[in-house]
Every structure is written in C-alpha cells, then in structure tokens.
Design a protein around this motif. Structure first.
Motif, mmCIF file in Angstrom:
data_model
loop_
_atom_site.group_PDB
_atom_site.id
_atom_site.type_symbol
_atom_site.label_atom_id
_atom_site.label_comp_id
_atom_site.label_asym_id
_atom_site.label_seq_id
_atom_site.Cartn_x
_atom_site.Cartn_y
_atom_site.Cartn_z
ATOM 1 N N GLY A 97 62.780 11.607 115.746
ATOM 2 C CA GLY A 97 61.886 11.653 114.586
ATOM 3 C C GLY A 97 61.234 12.997 114.359
ATOM 4 N N ALA A 98 61.440 13.917 115.274
ATOM 5 C CA ALA A 98 60.797 15.238 115.150
ATOM 6 C C ALA A 98 61.751 16.234 114.500
ATOM 7 C CB ALA A 98 60.371 15.744 116.515
ATOM 8 N N LYS A 99 61.178 17.182 113.765
ATOM 9 C CA LYS A 99 62.005 18.202 113.130
ATOM 10 C C LYS A 99 62.374 19.279 114.139
ATOM 11 C CE LYS A 99 60.070 21.216 110.419
ATOM 12 N NZ LYS A 99 59.282 21.916 109.362
ATOM 13 N N THR A 100 63.549 19.847 113.974
ATOM 14 C CA THR A 100 63.938 20.969 114.809
ATOM 15 C C THR A 100 62.936 22.103 114.592
ATOM 16 O OG1 THR A 100 66.284 20.389 114.622
ATOM 17 C CG2 THR A 100 65.769 22.634 115.315
ATOM 18 N N PRO A 101 62.348 22.633 115.658
ATOM 19 C CA PRO A 101 61.280 23.634 115.477
ATOM 20 C C PRO A 101 61.799 24.938 114.864
ATOM 21 C CG PRO A 101 61.878 23.412 117.794
ATOM 22 C CD PRO A 101 62.587 22.324 117.078
ATOM 23 N N MET A 102 61.324 25.219 113.667
ATOM 24 C CA MET A 102 61.686 26.457 112.980
ATOM 25 C C MET A 102 60.510 27.410 112.884
ATOM 26 S SD MET A 102 64.781 25.883 112.676
ATOM 27 C CE MET A 102 65.192 27.416 111.870
#
Length: 305
Positions: free
Chosen positions: A134-139
């Motif tokens: 559920g987490a976004k890939t850290p950008m």
C-alpha cells in the motif's frame, strides 16, 4: 662569419618522480596509478594513501614550509577549496578541463572536479513488494515518513559516518537551510528507523540480506553491492546531494610538470572510463558513460550541485 643557430629552450619535461597524496580507495588508486604509469612510463608515481581526505589536508598544511606532495586527489572539493584559500595549492587549468561543466571546477583554477557521487537509497524490492503493497515507492525523502515504513528503515549514524552526515546536511539544504524544519523531519523519520548503523555500506548489507527494506547511501556503494549479485535496488530521490571529487596540484610541488601531466591524464576519457568501471562513480566528462543501471546526471534533481 657563420650565423649561429638558435637552440630553442626546451619546455620542462614531466619526468622523474611524483608524489601523490590519495584519499581514494586503495584498490582504485592502485589501478589508476598503474594505468597512468603505462601511459607515462617516464614518471614514477609514488602514492601516500590514507583513509580520509581530512588527514591528507592536514598533512599538506603541516608540510607548507617544505611541500612533499605533488598531487592531492580524492575527497570532496571542499577539502581542496580549503587548501586553496590558504594558498597551499598551485593554480592549474588543464587543457582537458574545457570539456567539464563550470560547476565542477574551481572558478579560480586551483582544483578540478573529475568524479561525482550521488546520494541515493538502497531498497530490497522483494520485501518492499511483499510487506508494503500500500505504500508508494519512495521518490522523495519525505516519502520515508509514511507510517508504513515503521521498523523497516536503517540509517547510517549522522555522528559516526560521513554518509549519515551527508543525509542530515541534505535535509538542511532542501529545507532552505531551515534547521528547525530539518530537525523536525529527522525526528519524524526517527520513528521509522529500526537501527542506526556504523556506516552506509553496513546498512546496504542489511538491505541485501533482507534484514531491513531500505537504507540511504551513496549510489556507487549501492551499485558495488549490486555487482556482487545482491538483491538491492537503486533509487535516487528528488532533492538529493552530490559530491564532487577533486584533484589539485600542491603549491611548491617538487615536480610541477609531472603533477600537471597527471592532472591532464586523470581528465582524459580513458582515465574516466577506467574509474567508472572500478568505482561505479560518475565521470564529470559527458563523453564517459555512467555505470550500468545508473541514471545520467540530467535525470537527477539535485539540492546540492
């Protein structure tokens, strides 16, 4: 009477010995020096190696009355800049430096950048996909504040490690030097950090072993771990930092001609390609391809540089 022939004055030859003070990894500078001597067999290059550019900076200062070094190589450009301000470096603008962007060179000509390191993030993609769907890939660095990262992040110690220090400085700079905002970010991030490791490479190993999901580190360190076959992915967040590695000629160098020959050589395409191959860093020369799996410079949004 016969006219006497005029014998031109010979230009100083780069010969004999040069003393190189190197803050590079020993394996890297050994290969570079071997390649340099193959290209210039008339020069015997002797290397004094130390773990830190700061130690070499101090040594050059202590030898100011009778300099023993010809070249100072390695370490971030700030170490060279400090020596230049103290009058301990010789101004030298190599003809090979005209291909290098101005931001990677001293405007006064006392040092030249030749390599670049980018601060990045090591990620265990398998664990991330399984545990953080559920987490976004850290950008961005702020993405690491997500509560989903609690207990899944390690950080190089900002007090004991240069990587941790750079991570902290990056936050200060991206908040326009507002230290309160930067420390607020670090306090929030602390809630997600499970361990502060001795240095960034130790953190990368934990990522590779699946003992944690991510760790900030220099890009070349991550690529070096990848080359071992480790399951580590490389991410480059926005507003990150870069380090410009420099080379300079010491003021009062015993062999200034030899020193300048070395600077000319380290700024060649051949030397740049060799260094990229053995170090996984980026060359300042656009004609030298970046390491495999790494983005080119114009794809990265820097806070520093």
């Amino acid at each position: 009477a016969p006219v006497a022939s005029v014998v031109p004055t010979a230009a100083p030859k780069a010969s004999s010995k040069i003393a190189i003070y190197s803050a590079l990894d020993k394996n890297i500078h050994n290969q570079l020096i071997a390649a340099f001597q193959a290209a210039h067999p008339g020069i015997d290059a002797k290397v004094l190696h130390t773990a830190g550019a700061g130690d070499l900076q101090s040594r050059i200062r202590s030898e100011r009355a009778a300099p023993k070094a010809d070249i100072f190589i390695g370490g971030e450009s700030a170490f060279h800049d400090g020596l230049a301000r103290e009058g301990l470096l010789e101004k030298y603008v190599s003809p090979n430096a005209d291909k290098i962007a101005e931001k990677f060179k001293d405007p006064n000509g006392f040092w030249t950048g030749w390599t670049i390191a980018v601060f990045s993030l090591a990620l265990n993609a398998d664990r991330f996909a399984k545990e953080m769907a559920g987490a976004k890939t850290p950008m961005t660095w702020d993405d690491l504040l997500d509560a989903a990262w609690k207990g899944k992040l390690v950080l190089p110690d900002p007090v004991r490690s240069f990587g941790g220090y750079v991570f902290l400085v990056t936050q200060v700079l991206r908040f326009s030097r507002d230290e309160d905002k930067a420390m607020d970010f670090m306090k929030k991030l602390h809630l997600n950090v499970t361990q502060y490791v001795r240095n960034a490479p130790d953190g990368i190993k934990l990522v590779a072993q699946g003992k944690t999901i991510a760790c900030p580190a220099w890009r070349y360190e991550i690529l070096t771990e990848q080359a071992k076959g480790s399951p580590v992915n490389l991410l480059v967040p926005e507003n990150t930092s870069m380090e410009v590695g420099a080379v300079s000629v010491v003021k009062g160098s015993p062999n200034p001609a030899g020193a300048k020959t070395f600077v000319d050589w380290i700024l060649t395409k051949d030397a740049g390609e060799l260094h990229v191959k053995i170090s996984n860093r980026i060359s300042v020369l656009t004609e030298v391809a970046p390491p495999r799996g790494a983005p080119v410079l114009d794809q990265i949004k820097f806070e520093i540089g």
